[in-house]
Design an enzyme around this catalytic site. Structure first.
Site, PDB file in Angstrom:
ATOM      1  N   CYS A  44       0.755  -1.323  -0.209  1.00  0.00           N
ATOM      2  CA  CYS A  44      -0.100   0.111  -0.154  1.00  0.00           C
ATOM      3  C   CYS A  44       0.799   1.264   0.016  1.00  0.00           C
ATOM      4  CB  CYS A  44      -1.185  -0.088   1.400  1.00  0.00           C
ATOM      5  SG  CYS A  44      -1.739  -1.406   1.287  1.00  0.00           S
ATOM      6  N   HIS A  88      -2.958   7.116   4.392  1.00  0.00           N
ATOM      7  CA  HIS A  88      -3.297   5.853   3.772  1.00  0.00           C
ATOM      8  C   HIS A  88      -4.711   5.658   4.285  1.00  0.00           C
ATOM      9  CE1 HIS A  88      -3.633   1.935   2.068  1.00  0.00           C
ATOM     10  NE2 HIS A  88      -3.345   1.317   3.151  1.00  0.00           N
ATOM     11  N   ASN A 143     -10.065   0.114   1.434  1.00  0.00           N
ATOM     12  CA  ASN A 143      -8.420   0.163   1.218  1.00  0.00           C
ATOM     13  C   ASN A 143      -8.015  -0.298  -0.042  1.00  0.00           C
ATOM     14  OD1 ASN A 143      -5.750  -0.237   1.385  1.00  0.00           O
ATOM     15  ND2 ASN A 143      -5.578  -1.280   3.117  1.00  0.00           N
TER      16      ASN A 143
HETATM   17  O1  UT7 Z   1      -2.799  -1.427   4.298  1.00  0.00           O
HETATM   18  C1  UT7 Z   1      -2.651  -2.311   5.427  1.00  0.00           C
HETATM   19  C2  UT7 Z   1      -3.740  -3.130   5.395  1.00  0.00           C
HETATM   20  N1  UT7 Z   1      -4.212  -3.668   6.566  1.00  0.00           N
HETATM   21  C3  UT7 Z   1      -4.709  -3.086   7.494  1.00  0.00           C
HETATM   22  O2  UT7 Z   1      -4.769  -1.857   7.761  1.00  0.00           O
HETATM   23  C4  UT7 Z   1      -5.280  -3.841   8.770  1.00  0.00           C
HETATM   24  C5  UT7 Z   1      -5.058  -3.195  10.159  1.00  0.00           C
HETATM   25  N2  UT7 Z   1      -5.967  -4.208  11.067  1.00  0.00           N
HETATM   26  C6  UT7 Z   1      -7.129  -3.875  11.199  1.00  0.00           C
HETATM   27  O3  UT7 Z   1      -7.598  -2.644  10.538  1.00  0.00           O
HETATM   28  C7  UT7 Z   1      -8.034  -4.350  12.279  1.00  0.00           C
HETATM   29  O4  UT7 Z   1      -7.314  -5.290  13.069  1.00  0.00           O
HETATM   30  C8  UT7 Z   1      -9.145  -5.233  11.644  1.00  0.00           C
HETATM   31  C9  UT7 Z   1     -10.356  -4.319  11.141  1.00  0.00           C
HETATM   32  C10 UT7 Z   1      -8.690  -5.931  10.628  1.00  0.00           C
HETATM   33  C11 UT7 Z   1      -9.967  -6.142  12.555  1.00  0.00           C
HETATM   34  O5  UT7 Z   1     -10.497  -5.246  13.879  1.00  0.00           O
HETATM   35  P1  UT7 Z   1     -10.317  -5.509  15.488  1.00  0.00           P
HETATM   36  O6  UT7 Z   1     -10.802  -4.701  16.055  1.00  0.00           O
HETATM   37  O7  UT7 Z   1      -8.634  -5.851  15.464  1.00  0.00           O
HETATM   38  O8  UT7 Z   1     -10.881  -7.027  15.118  1.00  0.00           O
HETATM   39  P2  UT7 Z   1     -10.357  -8.456  15.875  1.00  0.00           P
HETATM   40  O9  UT7 Z   1      -9.501  -8.868  14.720  1.00  0.00           O
HETATM   41  O10 UT7 Z   1      -9.701  -8.207  17.058  1.00  0.00           O
HETATM   42  O11 UT7 Z   1     -11.727  -9.486  15.875  1.00  0.00           O
HETATM   43  C12 UT7 Z   1     -12.682  -9.060  16.702  1.00  0.00           C
HETATM   44  C13 UT7 Z   1     -13.834  -9.950  16.414  1.00  0.00           C
HETATM   45  C14 UT7 Z   1     -13.403 -11.382  16.355  1.00  0.00           C
HETATM   46  O12 UT7 Z   1     -14.580 -12.133  16.864  1.00  0.00           O
HETATM   47  P3  UT7 Z   1     -14.308 -12.942  18.461  1.00  0.00           P
HETATM   48  O13 UT7 Z   1     -12.969 -13.738  18.438  1.00  0.00           O
HETATM   49  O14 UT7 Z   1     -14.061 -11.564  19.299  1.00  0.00           O
HETATM   50  O15 UT7 Z   1     -15.347 -13.685  18.719  1.00  0.00           O
HETATM   51  C15 UT7 Z   1     -13.577 -11.643  14.962  1.00  0.00           C
HETATM   52  O16 UT7 Z   1     -13.906 -13.072  14.575  1.00  0.00           O
HETATM   53  O17 UT7 Z   1     -14.310  -9.514  15.385  1.00  0.00           O
HETATM   54  C16 UT7 Z   1     -14.524 -10.699  14.409  1.00  0.00           C
HETATM   55  N3  UT7 Z   1     -14.463 -10.329  13.046  1.00  0.00           N
HETATM   56  C17 UT7 Z   1     -15.698  -9.825  12.496  1.00  0.00           C
HETATM   57  N4  UT7 Z   1     -17.015  -9.854  12.832  1.00  0.00           N
HETATM   58  C18 UT7 Z   1     -17.920  -9.379  12.093  1.00  0.00           C
HETATM   59  C19 UT7 Z   1     -13.569 -10.172  12.322  1.00  0.00           C
HETATM   60  N5  UT7 Z   1     -13.907  -9.912  11.092  1.00  0.00           N
HETATM   61  C20 UT7 Z   1     -15.135  -9.471  10.925  1.00  0.00           C
HETATM   62  C21 UT7 Z   1     -16.230  -9.000  10.142  1.00  0.00           C
HETATM   63  N6  UT7 Z   1     -17.441  -9.197  10.479  1.00  0.00           N
HETATM   64  N7  UT7 Z   1     -15.900  -8.812   9.084  1.00  0.00           N
END
Ligand code: UT7
Length: 334
Positions: free
Chosen positions: A119, A252, A282
């Protein structure tokens, strides 16, 4: 790498962007994977994204963006002697997408190559173009950043599918009388590369090759919040500027939480921060030029304004550029 520029001032004289027609909103996404609008908006700020059609590849999305940038700069395609396309989703491994674009647009004198820095690709590419232009190796460059990430996403994986979209932006860069780019800071940490990767997509053999992007979201989030701040602070220090000098902040567009964290930590007010992640998600290498084009649409990019660009992404990579805007840019919206 960190440096302030010296020698002939180089600036952006044309700007354009393009996104595919098809809008995929959160409601439709929740019919594809187990997710919902509330979760996506709360955790990422994204409401919809654009998705390329079956027969649309990277160059199809980059070409309209490039044409708009050339038109705004009043530049004949034949006058371009350097074309860099930043992407991780070229039409194919080779020929490069830049060679294909140069051929379609009619740039017989252009050195043309693709650049891969996740990115951060667009920021890397403008730094490279700046180097070539200021060394006198090129006179007028076209830099394109774009990706069609929908083609390398796992459409059953909610943890990545909801985050990304397709799009491209382009700029013309050339020597100007004054102003323009003040400096660049670029970095890479391959040690963290496995937090956002596509193992099996190149010559390295893997026991379990992947067809789709794999990401450790939490680790990338931690990395992002750190480098978005450190990179911006580093380039401001190098160029003898302060946060108070920034008129337009173009981060970004990965996640509104990352953008808010960086802006708050740096002390950049909301009204100076460009945010369009809600409508495109993104778009990887397309993200910063798409946000720049939106800022142009809003009338924010006027000559004399100090603009900070900061990106981060796969590699893991990061990069910032500081530019004193020089040319009137009108809306270049998709
Ligand atoms: O250019 C660089 C590209 N990448 C990035 O910028 C990604 C950087 N990371 C992030 O933006 C965040 O870590 C995410 C948006 C990917 C995830 O957010 P988070 O607040 O860190 O969520 P998490 O991974 O800690 O997941 C929390 C919960 C989980 O459920 P449990 O284990 O707490 O029951 C996930 O399974 O949210 C669940 N989850 C979802 N639920 C509904 C994960 N993805 C989804 C979804 N819809 N799409």
């Amino acid at each position: 790498m960190i440096a302030r520029t010296n020698g002939t001032p180089i600036s952006i004289t044309g700007l354009g962007c393009h996104v595919p027609e098809r809008v995929l909103d959160n409601a439709e996404l929740s019919t594809i994977v187990d997710t919902n609008d509330e979760w996506i908006v709360e955790r990422t700020g994204i409401r919809e994204r654009r998705i390329a059609a079956e027969d649309e590849a990277l160059t199809d999305i980059c070409l309209p963006a490039a044409r708009r940038a050339l038109e705004m700069a009043g530049a004949d395609p034949a006058s371009i002697d350097l074309l860099i396309v930043a992407t991780v989703t070229p039409d194919m491994a080779f020929p490069s997408s830049s060679a294909l674009i140069a051929d379609t647009l009619g740039m017989p004198h252009a050195a043309a190559y693709d650049l891969s820095a996740g990115c951060t690709g667009f920021v890397y590419a403008i730094a490279q173009a700046h180097g070539m232009l200021s060394a006198g190796l090129a006179k007028r460059a076209l830099v394109v950043g774009g990706d069609v990430l929908s083609t390398i996403l796992d459409w059953t994986d909610r943890s990545t599918l909801v985050l990304f979209g397709d799009g491209a932006g382009a700029v013309v860069m050339e020597p100007v009388a004054r102003g323009g780019f003040l400096g660049f800071e670029l970095g890479a940490d391959g040690g963290g590369g496995a937090n956002l990767w596509l193992p099996g997509s190149g010559s390295r053999k893997f026991a379990e090759p992947e067809k789709y992007v794999k990401m450790n979201g939490r680790e990338v989030f931690k990395f992002a919040t750190r480098v978005m701040v450190s990179s911006a602070e580093a380039i401001l220090g190098e160029c003898g500027r302060t946060v108070a000098d920034i008129d337009v902040y173009v981060p970004h567009q990965a996640n509104v939480r990352i953008i808010d964290h960086a802006a708050k930590k740096l002390g950049i007010p909301q009204e100076k921060t460009v945010v369009n992640v809600e409508k495109y998600g993104n778009t990887s290498s397309g993200s910063i030029p798409l946000a720049l084009a939106d800022a142009a649409d809003d009338g924010r990019l006027v000559p004399g304004k100090l603009v900070l660009l900061t990106g981060m992404g796969a590699g893991l990579t990061w990069g910032s550029a500081l530019i004193e805007w020089t040319h009137p840019t009108t809306g270049a919206a998709a």
